[in-house]
Motif scaffolding. Structure first.
Motif: not given
Length: 170
Positions: A70, A73, A111
């Motif tokens: 997470a 990204q 996440q």
């Protein structure tokens, strides 16, 4: 420098020196935080995830992998467990050890972590070692004279394109 520390952490995992790996990843994480690099924090967390996998801490490994992905990204990186060879293998083994429902929950929990929560989780002491003898007795194989690197087992961990054996001339 942070990237070099990540590489040294990978080498330490491959050699079964989990304490040194933890130290290198913590140093790397501190530098990435100082730089304000969300992507870098994700990279360091993926090192902690690989370490948790090597130590046979399946839930911790999956949770950290979720957090690392997470953050990576969010920092503009690809959806991969960044640079850690064999990551797909140990992550799959961790998911299998937990079973799909628990693995999915651990991934989702990772996440959902804020960067500060993920960092605190990675830096927190992992607790006592898991019970030895699970899944083929690989837990602690390196420290028990097995010469392996826990979950990394026969996977060749590479740094800068060279086999670890070449890097440390084992």
């Amino acid at each position: 420098v942070a990237s070099i520390l990540d590489g040294l952490g990978e080498v330490a995992i491959a050699l079964g020196d989990f304490g040194a790996a933890r130290t290198r990843f913590a140093e790397s994480l501190a530098l990435y935080r100082e730089m304000g690099s969300t992507r870098g924090i994700g990279i360091a967390l993926s090192g902690f995830a690989a370490l948790a996998g090597a130590e046979w801490r399946a839930e911790r490994a999956v949770r950290l992998a979720g957090a690392a992905t997470a953050l990576h990204q969010a920092g503009g990186g690809a959806i991969e467990l960044i640079r850690h060879r064999g990551a797909e293998d140990w992550l799959q083994e961790a998911r299998e050890a937990l079973g799909a429902p628990r693995a999915d929950l651990a991934w989702a929990a990772g996440q959902a972590m804020t960067p500060d929560e993920a960092v605190a989780f990675a830096l927190a002491p992992p607790g006592p070692p898991p019970r030895a003898g699970g899944r083929g007795g690989r837990a602690g194989a390196a420290s028990a004279g097995g010469g392996g690197a826990g979950w990394l087992g026969a996977h060749v961990v590479a740094y800068a394109g060279h086999d670890v054996a070449e890097v440390v001339q084992v």
